[in-house]
Scaffold this motif. Structure first.
Motif, short mmCIF file in Angstrom:
data_model
loop_
_atom_site.label_atom_id
_atom_site.label_comp_id
_atom_site.label_asym_id
_atom_site.label_seq_id
_atom_site.Cartn_x
_atom_site.Cartn_y
_atom_site.Cartn_z
N MET A 1 0.82 -1.20 0.00
CA MET A 1 0.00 0.00 0.00
C MET A 1 0.86 1.26 0.00
O MET A 1 0.47 2.28 -0.54
CB MET A 1 -0.92 -0.03 1.21
CG MET A 1 -1.87 1.14 1.26
SD MET A 1 -3.05 1.19 -0.08
CE MET A 1 -4.42 0.42 0.68
N CYS A 2 2.03 1.20 0.57
CA CYS A 2 2.92 2.36 0.66
C CYS A 2 3.25 2.91 -0.74
O CYS A 2 3.26 4.11 -0.94
CB CYS A 2 4.19 1.97 1.40
SG CYS A 2 5.35 3.35 1.57
N LYS A 3 3.52 2.01 -1.67
CA LYS A 3 3.82 2.43 -3.04
C LYS A 3 2.62 3.11 -3.68
O LYS A 3 2.77 4.08 -4.42
CB LYS A 3 4.26 1.25 -3.91
CG LYS A 3 5.44 0.49 -3.36
CD LYS A 3 6.72 1.27 -3.53
CE LYS A 3 7.87 0.37 -3.19
NZ LYS A 3 8.86 0.92 -2.35
N LEU A 4 1.42 2.62 -3.38
CA LEU A 4 0.22 3.25 -3.92
C LEU A 4 0.06 4.66 -3.37
O LEU A 4 -0.34 5.57 -4.10
CB LEU A 4 -1.03 2.42 -3.59
CG LEU A 4 -1.28 1.22 -4.49
CD1 LEU A 4 -2.49 0.44 -3.99
CD2 LEU A 4 -1.48 1.63 -5.92
N LEU A 5 0.37 4.85 -2.11
CA LEU A 5 0.27 6.19 -1.52
C LEU A 5 1.26 7.14 -2.19
O LEU A 5 0.93 8.29 -2.44
CB LEU A 5 0.52 6.13 -0.01
CG LEU A 5 -0.53 5.38 0.81
CD1 LEU A 5 -0.11 5.32 2.27
CD2 LEU A 5 -1.89 6.03 0.66
N ARG A 6 2.44 6.64 -2.49
CA ARG A 6 3.44 7.47 -3.17
C ARG A 6 2.96 7.83 -4.57
O ARG A 6 3.06 8.98 -5.00
CB ARG A 6 4.77 6.74 -3.24
CG ARG A 6 5.88 7.62 -3.79
CD ARG A 6 7.23 6.98 -3.70
NE ARG A 6 7.56 6.76 -2.30
CZ ARG A 6 8.41 5.83 -1.87
NH1 ARG A 6 8.99 5.02 -2.71
NH2 ARG A 6 8.65 5.69 -0.60
N LEU A 7 2.42 6.86 -5.29
CA LEU A 7 1.88 7.13 -6.62
C LEU A 7 0.73 8.13 -6.55
O LEU A 7 0.63 9.04 -7.38
CB LEU A 7 1.39 5.85 -7.29
CG LEU A 7 2.44 5.00 -7.98
CD1 LEU A 7 1.83 3.68 -8.44
CD2 LEU A 7 3.03 5.74 -9.15
N LYS A 8 -0.12 7.98 -5.55
CA LYS A 8 -1.25 8.89 -5.38
C LYS A 8 -0.75 10.32 -5.17
O LYS A 8 -1.28 11.28 -5.73
CB LYS A 8 -2.11 8.43 -4.21
CG LYS A 8 -3.44 9.07 -4.13
CD LYS A 8 -4.28 8.39 -3.04
CE LYS A 8 -5.74 8.72 -3.24
NZ LYS A 8 -6.58 7.96 -2.33
N GLU A 9 0.29 10.46 -4.38
CA GLU A 9 0.89 11.77 -4.13
C GLU A 9 1.47 12.36 -5.41
O GLU A 9 1.27 13.54 -5.71
CB GLU A 9 1.99 11.63 -3.07
CG GLU A 9 2.66 12.92 -2.69
CD GLU A 9 3.75 12.70 -1.66
OE1 GLU A 9 4.87 13.19 -1.87
OE2 GLU A 9 3.47 12.03 -0.64
N TRP A 10 2.18 11.55 -6.18
CA TRP A 10 2.76 12.03 -7.44
C TRP A 10 1.67 12.44 -8.43
O TRP A 10 1.80 13.43 -9.12
CB TRP A 10 3.64 10.96 -8.07
CG TRP A 10 4.90 10.66 -7.31
CD1 TRP A 10 5.48 11.43 -6.33
CD2 TRP A 10 5.73 9.53 -7.47
NE1 TRP A 10 6.62 10.82 -5.88
CE2 TRP A 10 6.80 9.65 -6.56
CE3 TRP A 10 5.67 8.40 -8.27
CZ2 TRP A 10 7.81 8.71 -6.46
CZ3 TRP A 10 6.67 7.46 -8.17
CH2 TRP A 10 7.73 7.61 -7.26
N LEU A 11 0.58 11.65 -8.49
CA LEU A 11 -0.53 11.99 -9.38
C LEU A 11 -1.17 13.31 -8.95
O LEU A 11 -1.52 14.14 -9.80
CB LEU A 11 -1.56 10.86 -9.41
CG LEU A 11 -1.10 9.58 -10.12
CD1 LEU A 11 -2.03 8.42 -9.79
CD2 LEU A 11 -1.03 9.80 -11.62
N SER A 12 -1.30 13.52 -7.67
CA SER A 12 -1.85 14.78 -7.16
C SER A 12 -0.94 15.97 -7.47
O SER A 12 -1.39 17.10 -7.60
CB SER A 12 -2.05 14.71 -5.65
OG SER A 12 -3.01 13.75 -5.32
N SER A 13 0.36 15.68 -7.61
CA SER A 13 1.33 16.73 -7.90
C SER A 13 1.50 16.98 -9.40
O SER A 13 2.32 17.80 -9.79
CB SER A 13 2.69 16.36 -7.31
OG SER A 13 2.59 16.29 -5.90
#
Length: 63
Positions: A1-13
């Motif tokens: 799940m940690c990698k998904l959170l990082r991807l979610k952050e990058w997508l938001s950015s």
């Protein structure tokens, strides 16, 4: 799940496109891992990645 959170952050950015490879060294279960990954991306990242469709008989021996 940690990698998904990082991807979610990058997508938001502002990240617009992600290339993601699913690999297993011996190939067993790779299709199941890919299916699960797509389900998680669609669920948690609001993605619309189509489900993997395998040709009949191609994974019978790998499960």
């Amino acid at each position: 799940m940690c990698k998904l959170l990082r991807l979610k952050e990058w997508l938001s950015s502002g990240l617009e496109k992600v290339y993601f490879i699913v690999h297993r060294h011996d190939g067993t279960g790779a299709h199941l891992l890919a299916k699960y990954t797509i389900e998680q991306f669609n669920k948690h990242l609001c993605a619309s990645i189509p489900e993997i469709v395998l040709q009949p008989g191609t994974m019978d021996e790998v499960v």
